[in-house]
Design an enzyme around this catalytic site. Structure first.
Site, PDB file in Angstrom:
ATOM      1  N   ASP A 294       0.864  -1.179   0.000  1.00  0.00           N
ATOM      2  CA  ASP A 294       0.000   0.000   0.000  1.00  0.00           C
ATOM      3  C   ASP A 294       0.901   1.230   0.000  1.00  0.00           C
ATOM      4  O   ASP A 294       2.082   1.160   0.334  1.00  0.00           O
ATOM      5  CB  ASP A 294      -0.876  -0.051   1.266  1.00  0.00           C
ATOM      6  CG  ASP A 294      -1.905   1.066   1.369  1.00  0.00           C
ATOM      7  OD1 ASP A 294      -2.182   1.740   0.360  1.00  0.00           O
ATOM      8  OD2 ASP A 294      -2.427   1.266   2.486  1.00  0.00           O
ATOM      9  N   TYR A 469      -4.772   4.592   1.223  1.00  0.00           N
ATOM     10  CA  TYR A 469      -5.918   3.726   0.921  1.00  0.00           C
ATOM     11  C   TYR A 469      -5.801   3.101  -0.466  1.00  0.00           C
ATOM     12  O   TYR A 469      -6.753   3.074  -1.239  1.00  0.00           O
ATOM     13  CB  TYR A 469      -7.243   4.490   1.059  1.00  0.00           C
ATOM     14  CG  TYR A 469      -7.385   5.236   2.360  1.00  0.00           C
ATOM     15  CD1 TYR A 469      -6.873   4.728   3.552  1.00  0.00           C
ATOM     16  CD2 TYR A 469      -8.028   6.474   2.417  1.00  0.00           C
ATOM     17  CE1 TYR A 469      -7.000   5.414   4.751  1.00  0.00           C
ATOM     18  CE2 TYR A 469      -8.166   7.170   3.609  1.00  0.00           C
ATOM     19  CZ  TYR A 469      -7.644   6.636   4.766  1.00  0.00           C
ATOM     20  OH  TYR A 469      -7.772   7.324   5.951  1.00  0.00           O
ATOM     21  N   HIS A 470      -4.619   2.556  -0.750  1.00  0.00           N
ATOM     22  CA  HIS A 470      -4.354   1.917  -2.036  1.00  0.00           C
ATOM     23  C   HIS A 470      -3.877   0.472  -1.855  1.00  0.00           C
ATOM     24  O   HIS A 470      -2.882   0.072  -2.463  1.00  0.00           O
ATOM     25  CB  HIS A 470      -3.274   2.697  -2.804  1.00  0.00           C
ATOM     26  CG  HIS A 470      -3.656   4.068  -3.193  1.00  0.00           C
ATOM     27  ND1 HIS A 470      -2.719   5.035  -3.557  1.00  0.00           N
ATOM     28  CD2 HIS A 470      -4.867   4.672  -3.291  1.00  0.00           C
ATOM     29  CE1 HIS A 470      -3.336   6.158  -3.848  1.00  0.00           C
ATOM     30  NE2 HIS A 470      -4.639   5.977  -3.690  1.00  0.00           N
ATOM     31  N   PRO A 471      -4.523  -0.356  -1.047  1.00  0.00           N
ATOM     32  CA  PRO A 471      -4.024  -1.723  -0.863  1.00  0.00           C
ATOM     33  C   PRO A 471      -4.157  -2.545  -2.148  1.00  0.00           C
ATOM     34  O   PRO A 471      -5.158  -2.461  -2.857  1.00  0.00           O
ATOM     35  CB  PRO A 471      -4.928  -2.276   0.245  1.00  0.00           C
ATOM     36  CG  PRO A 471      -6.206  -1.514   0.098  1.00  0.00           C
ATOM     37  CD  PRO A 471      -5.784  -0.128  -0.315  1.00  0.00           C
TER      38      PRO A 471
END
Length: 531
Positions: A294, A469-471
């Site tokens: 992430d 918030y980019h998993p």
């Protein structure tokens, strides 16, 4: 138990799932069921772009997951919001349309994934796009996904861009064009001043098709198998369990945190992990849930001389009324802004071949623990490392399908990630100190001038850095990963994963555009096997 039969069952009506539902039903040949655990996207804050400040904290449309304590962040738990609504995270995100760098996709192909190089995926980005600026070799018009510019320049953004240029970072008006490097305004997934989520773009035009059934409030419990062939999905709806059988395939598009969870609940995963939980093993696949990574961001907050921030708008009743008026009668003003109206991509060290860090500029500031903004004039400049080396995991914590997964992102597990973050903070401060931007600033609020040495910056990052918030990556597409280049789950039949979890490595930027592209290419891969 009520049973229905479809050609395809899709789990998850998010960024990729809505694309799949549209493309697989377009010619009328296939009957498709789309399952979404959340509600319809009727919450008005979803469609107002600045409404992400509300939906990020609203459990009605957000799973509101949290990580396990992160050792590299002083044992803090980090929020992991995911959309729980039609449109998924595309209904609650910050709207930024960023594809990544050409080399990201060429690297995917070089890792043993033919068909995923940049020249292979560019047509899928273009297929979806309705670019407000018109068509060119990198962009297209007429697609379902609206891509638009901010309605007007902002003084802080203009000063930031000028400062970046003064500091040797080229101006770039298109981060998704010939090159990504530079500073400029971001574009948004928006149309007519409203959010253009995957639900608005792809699902809404398809809802009237007789061969598409969309079922909200439907929580998938497990994939059903006959031997090693996926036969359907067991889900909870209206308080009762139901089974949807799939004549052709089951397609998981539940996202990076829930697609691996659903695989494990279904018996596909590390047998040594699942057996003690009482989950019957269908296929021992240890890579499920691994490779989680992430983007982590450090947030620099600056007080401003003039009352030109959203903080000021929300402190004044006349200005709040003006905000509503501008948006209601012209789709203009702050309510129509995306998260990070401007930003850019640059190198944390001059010797690098391509940008390794990203800026996001927000014309407001907060402590990031609730929706409340600071009661003073301020803006936020964030920095993040684009390609982190640290890897974590996401696994089931129990056999209960309604329990959240155990999320271990392992931020800053690798020393090179911390080194880049420290360098990125210094680059951000250098831009903020440039006369073009410094003229608007009265003081650095956070971390403040007392934070100066590498050790002090490290302490600031470990104490306050948050996820962007980019998993991605938990069902990685790789020779030793979860899915093959056709996105088929290895070791079983009639089951694919088609969402951001298949990324073998994160793209250099925000992830939503790439998730939509994965949905587009995934749909073609499914249809190619249906001929």
């Amino acid at each position: 138990m009520e049973t229905e039969t479809f050609d395809y069952v899709i789990v998850g009506a998010g960024s990729a799932g809505c694309v799949l539902a549209n493309r697989l039903t377009a010619d009328g040949r296939h009957r498709v069921l789309l399952l979404e655990a959340g509600p319809r996207d009727t919450n008005p804050w979803i469609h107002i772009p600045l409404g992400y400040g509300k939906t990020m904290f609203d459990s009605r449309v957000n799973w509101k997951f949290e990580s396990e304590p992160v050792p590299g962040l002083g044992g803090r738990r980090v929020k992991q919001p995911r959309g729980r609504v039609l449109g998924g995270s595309s209904s609650i995100n910050g709207l930024l349309y960023v594809r990544g760098q050409r080399e990201d996709f060429d690297d995917w192909a070089a890792r043993g994934n033919p068909g995923w190089a940049y020249e292979d995926v560019l047509p899928y980005f273009r297929r979806s796009e309705d670019q407000a600026r018109g068509a060119d070799p990198w962009h297209a018009t007429g697609g379902e996904l609206g891509v638009a510019d901010i309605d007007a320049p902002h003084p802080i953004a203009e000063a930031f861009i000028a400062a970046g240029v003064h500091q040797g970072i080229a101006r770039n008006d298109d981060f998704n064009g010939e090159r990504q490097e530079g500073v400029g305004y971001f574009q948004a997934t928006a149309r007519g001043g409203l959010r253009c989520s995957s639900a608005a773009a792809f699902l809404r035009p398809a809802r009237g098709r007789s061969n598409l059934v969309v079922r909200t409030g439907a929580h998938a419990r497990r994939v059903a198998f006959g031997g090693k062939r996926a036969s359907g999905v067991v889900y909870r709806h209206g308080g009762a369990d139901r089974t949807a059988l799939a004549r052709r395939e089951v397609l998981l598009a539940a996202g990076t945190l829930q697609s691996p969870q659903l695989l494990e609940l279904s018996g596909v995963g590390d047998a040594g992990r699942l057996a003690p939980l009482g989950i019957p093993i269908v296929h021992d696949l240890p890579s499920v849930g691994e490779n989680l990574h992430d983007h982590l961001q450090a947030r620099l907050v600056y007080r401003t001389r003039d009352r030109i921030t959203v903080n000021d708008d929300l402190q004044s009743l006349p200005r709040k009324i003006a905000m509503v008026w501008k948006f209601a009668f012209g789709r203009r003003g702050p309510l129509g802004w995306l998260a990070g109206i401007a930003g850019g991509f640059t190198k944390s060290s001059p010797g690098l071949e391509r940008p390794d860090m990203q800026f996001h500029l927000y014309p407001y500031s907060s402590e990031r623990v609730d929706p409340s903004l600071h009661p003073f004039s301020a803006f936020t400049l964030t920095v993040c490392k684009l390609r982190p080396a640290s890897r974590g995991s996401c696994h089931v914590a129990s056999a209960d399908a309604f329990a959240p997964p155990s999320i271990r992102p392992n931020y800053l597990d690798r020393p090179e990630d911390l080194a880049t973050m420290i360098a990125a903070v210094r680059v951000g401060r250098r831009v903020a100190a440039d006369p073009a931007l410094a003229a608007l600033i009265t003081a650095e609020y956070d971390p403040g001038p007392a934070c100066a040495t590498d050790a002090e910056i490290e302490a600031f990052i470990r104490a306050k850095a948050f996820s962007v918030y980019h998993p991605v990556g938990t069902c990685a597409m790789a020779p030793d990963g979860v899915v093959d280049p056709a996105l088929r789950v290895r070791g079983v039949e009639a089951l694919r994963v088609i969402d951001a979890s298949i990324m073998p490595a994160i793209v250099s930027g925000n992830t939503n555009a790439a998730a939509v592209m994965i949905g587009e290419k995934g749909a073609d891969l499914v249809l190619a096997d249906a001929r």
